[in-house]
Enzyme design. Structure first.
Site, short mmCIF file in Angstrom:
data_model
loop_
_atom_site.label_atom_id
_atom_site.label_comp_id
_atom_site.label_asym_id
_atom_site.label_seq_id
_atom_site.Cartn_x
_atom_site.Cartn_y
_atom_site.Cartn_z
N GLN A 135 0.81 -1.21 0.00
CA GLN A 135 0.00 0.00 0.00
C GLN A 135 0.85 1.27 0.00
O GLN A 135 0.47 2.28 -0.60
CB GLN A 135 -0.93 0.01 1.22
CG GLN A 135 -2.04 1.04 1.16
CD GLN A 135 -3.01 0.79 0.02
OE1 GLN A 135 -3.05 -0.30 -0.53
NE2 GLN A 135 -3.77 1.80 -0.34
N GLU A 136 1.98 1.22 0.65
CA GLU A 136 2.83 2.42 0.76
C GLU A 136 3.59 2.71 -0.53
O GLU A 136 3.68 3.86 -0.95
CB GLU A 136 3.82 2.25 1.92
CG GLU A 136 3.19 2.25 3.30
CD GLU A 136 2.79 3.64 3.76
OE1 GLU A 136 3.11 4.61 3.06
OE2 GLU A 136 2.14 3.76 4.82
N SER A 137 4.20 1.69 -1.13
CA SER A 137 5.12 1.94 -2.24
C SER A 137 4.98 0.99 -3.41
O SER A 137 5.66 1.17 -4.42
CB SER A 137 6.56 1.86 -1.73
OG SER A 137 6.89 0.51 -1.39
#
Length: 772
Positions: free
Chosen positions: A648-650
């Site tokens: 989800q972050e990267s």
């Protein structure tokens, strides 16, 4: 795939073995493994194998560190290790370092020296030192002993001549390289066409092209050549024939003669912006329009401003509306949009002035009054804002858009102020009086959540069921079905509760609500997971050829052509309906480092009904799996949760950088990372180290672990990781927030609320798809 990781259903090869044939050519100078005349065999020094594996796993810093020790030892230093060290520096884009490593080395033979000179030439091209590149490449020709090595050097020499403007020399070198490198001959012939002034001679090169990807590109190359030769009008026509409409319009604007042609060119751009309003195409067209037309009619300025208000830049939207206002061409819609743009730009006073000009009976009067109330909220004048919203309800009771917006804002403010009864009243009134409003589904959901938190379970269940019945396709409908089940379960109507949760499992199995419902069934049902499947894919000769071409093109620094090869491969796969081929292409692109494209292809395969674990592993990829498992085990954090956060972050991109400066796979802020690095005794510290996965994941897991230990449920930990602990403290004070699932629904920020739900669902998928 990551070293040591086991996929459910089969054992994966370590990544440096499984991906070496594809990844070895991924960097400009890192492709010897793909070439027929690569270094004969791995030298006996074990550091060589370690460094090669690190390069194949895209960890050049590990290779550099390992090789530095060996090269410092005069007894171990060898030409092979020096060349490998240069490859490692090239993989990290340290081009000056490449040259310094190779410049003064005493090479044992002319063939090895030729390899070093080829690398120095490529490094020089990357540093825009074209003369040095030509010199090194020319010297390398004498030592090239195989046809392929000779062809590679000629291609590099041709690029250097091309950059230096030596068109005849470049053309000859490209031609000769094409003969020696038949895999990429099409692209070399296209390069030759780019340095050929006569159209008839260029046509001869185009006739030699056989591959579809290069053939598609030939029309654009011809348009570019016409443009460079000054034949702007012919180039515009050629761009239009090839489908490059924006390039065609740009040239028509640049070559327009007289007012009639300029008006036609401007009109075409404005019409294009209107057709693609709010999209990236319109934003690019606006840049062209502004470059060639400094003064626009007010009507055109409004077209541009409306588009820029949606996609930016906001400064362009402000300028467009301001010019229209100066020309007195602003209607209520324009003033309303201008006011919202000014508010988003932080210019609250100017925004209020614009919105205040919108008076009844304008259809925008009520909405403008609501936006003015939002400005008061932003200034923490909450009492004044509430009064303003109540005035809207009295003055505009029949305005569905305005009155429903006022009630929604009143409900949200009451929720923030912990006035649950007032919030429920606002939401329920909205849903009852304005059932067709865009806010009605969300109001019903919020009313139901508030009722559930207050223990009004029968009313809550009825409210949720009403939402699901009235708005079955709305994004809140699945949540309504789940929470209706929760309310009915507490009312001891287990059968009806289970019916709703099973409906979610059948119709929306990938949703967070379906996974939560599965866990509540209590009969051993688990969140949905795709059927297990071994990582086996069909072989396609054209696919292997395309990947081989792209690898060689990258090795030669022809990254644009490599991208076009892979783009064509992905595009043709996406346009087809052969799921097995789509998966094979996805696997090849994943191996070539094209993760985003492989995710897109995985989704396409799933849409075609090919929903086994192979397809879902593309959509839920993994990188550094062994590292994630190791760091998670140290901290006793669920590794699947860590993987879900990274996705989800990267998207597992080690080089990811957010607009606010968060870096790397777990999107660590440098300030936070510096403090964690000190506690972890990582010295000396440099923020650039956050782009190294082993550092980023170590610090990221440490950071996540602090939240996991502090809070009683992963939902709160994830909310704190995303939005900060102080906000979690504030949200936890809301009614019913002791229940972790109710806490999620009561998160104020939509982005954080979605983040928590998505990561928790991703965690379930990573548990199902991978062994940890």
């Amino acid at each position: 795939m990551c070293a040591g990781r086991v996929l459910r259903g089969h054992r994966a090869l370590p990544s440096f073995l499984a991906l070496l044939p594809l990844v070895a050519g991924a960097c400009a100078l890192g492709g010897d493994a793909a070439a027929s005349d690569s270094l004969a065999a791995s030298p006996s020094d074990p550091v060589y194998a370690v460094a090669e594996a690190a390069l194949a796993d895209d960890r050049p810093w590990i290779a550099e560190e390992a090789l530095a020790v060996a090269l410092a030892d005069s007894q171990r230093r060898s030409a092979d290790l020096v060349l490998l060290s240069a490859r490692a520096a090239a993989s990290a884009s340290k081009w000056a370092r490449v040259d310094s490593i190779l410049a003064s080395e005493p090479w044992p033979d002319v063939e090895t020296e030729a390899r070093a000179l080829e690398m120095r030439a490529l490094a020089a091209l990357e540093r825009d030192a074209s003369a040095a590149a030509a010199r090194h490449a020319h010297a390398a020709l004498a030592g090239a002993r195989t046809a392929e090595h000779h062809g590679r050097v000629l291609a590099v020499l041709a690029r250097a001549h091309h950059r230096l403007g030596r068109r005849d020399s470049a053309r000859v070198a490209y031609e000769e390289a094409a003969i020696l490198l038949p895999r990429i001959a099409d692209w070399l012939y296209l390069r030759a066409a780019e340095v050929t002034p006569r159209a008839d001679d260029r046509a001869d090169y185009y006739d030699l092209i056989r591959g579809e990807a290069a053939f598609d590109r030939a029309a654009i190359v011809e348009a570019q050549m016409l443009e460079r030769s000054g034949a702007g009008r012919a180039a515009a026509e050629q761009y239009e024939r090839s489908g490059a409409m924006l390039s065609s319009m740009r040239l028509r604007a640049a070559t327009a003669r007289g007012s009639a042609e300029r008006t036609a060119a401007r009109r075409a751009l404005v019409d294009y912006i209107a057709a693609y309003s709010g999209r990236s195409e319109a934003r690019r067209a606006t840049e062209v329009l502004d470059a060639y037309f400094k003064q626009l009619p007010a009507s055109d300025e409004l077209v541009v401003a409306y588009s820029a208000a949606r996609t930016g830049p906001l400064s362009r939207a402000r300028r467009g509306f301001a010019r229209a206002a100066a020309a007195r061409r602003m209607d209520a819609r324009a003033r309303y949009t201008y006011g919202t743009v000014l508010a988003r730009s932080g210019r609250r006073r100017d925004a209020d002035r614009q919105l205040a000009l919108i008076k009844p009976p304008s259809e925008y009067a009520a909405r403008a009054a609501v936006e003015r109330a939002r400005l008061l909220v932003a200034q923490r004048k909450r009492a004044q804002a509430r009064n303003a919203l109540r005035t809207v309800l009295k003055k505009f009771p029949d305005d569905t858009a305005g009155a429903s917006s006022a009630l929604m804002l009143l409900g949200d403010m009451a929720t923030d102020d912990h006035r649950e009864s007032a919030a429920r009243d606002a939401y329920e009134t909205l849903a009852e009086r304005y059932p067709t409003s865009e806010h009605a589904p969300r109001a019903l959901f919020q009313a139901g959540i508030s009722q559930y938190a207050a223990g009004r379970l029968t009313i809550a269940a009825r409210t949720f069921d009403t939402l699901a019945a009235r708005h079955p396709d709305h994004e809140d409908a699945n949540g309504a079905r789940y929470w209706s089940g929760r309310a009915l379960e507490r009312l001891r109507d287990t059968a009806q509760a289970h019916e709703r949760w099973r409906w979610l499992l059948e119709h929306e199995p990938l949703s967070w609500y379906a996974a939560a419902g599965a866990r509540r069934l209590g009969d051993g049902t688990t969140p949905w997971a795709p059927p297990l499947a071994a990582e086996q894919y069909r072989r396609y000769a054209d696919l292997d050829s395309a990947i081989s071409r792209a690898a060689l093109l990258r090795q030669l620094g022809m990254t644009h052509e490599a991208r076009l090869e892979l783009d064509y491969l992905a595009r043709t796969a996406l346009d087809g309906n052969d799921a097995e081929r789509i998966l094979a292409v996805a696997n090849a692109l994943r191996g070539a480092g094209e993760r985003e494209r492989s995710i897109e292809l995985g989704r396409r395969a799933i849409a075609l009904g090919h929903a086994d674990a192979r397809a879902y592993r593309f959509v839920y990829p993994i990188r550094e799996g062994e590292l994630i498992a190791t760091e998670a085990a140290k901290r006793r954090v669920d590794p699947a949760l860590v993987a879900a956060v990274i996705r989800q972050e990267s998207g597992f991109n080690p080089r990811a950088t957010s607009p606010v400066g968060a870096r790397g796979m777990m999107q660590m802020m440098p300030r936070v990372a510096k403090a964690l690095a000190r506690s972890e005794r990582i010295r000396p510290w440099d923020p650039a180290m956050l782009y190294r996965p082993e550092i980023n994941i170590r610090l990221g897991v440490t950071h996540l672990d602090a939240f996991v230990r502090h809070y009683d449920h992963p939902a709160r930990a994830l909310a704190a990781y995303n939005a900060g602990g102080s906000r979690v403290t504030r949200w936890s004070k809301r009614a019913g927030a002791r229940d972790p699932e109710l806490f999620i629904e009561r998160i104020r920020f939509e982005e954080t609320r979605d983040y928590v739900r998505i990561v928790l669902r991703n965690r379930d998928m990573y548990r199902a798809l991978y062994e940890w």
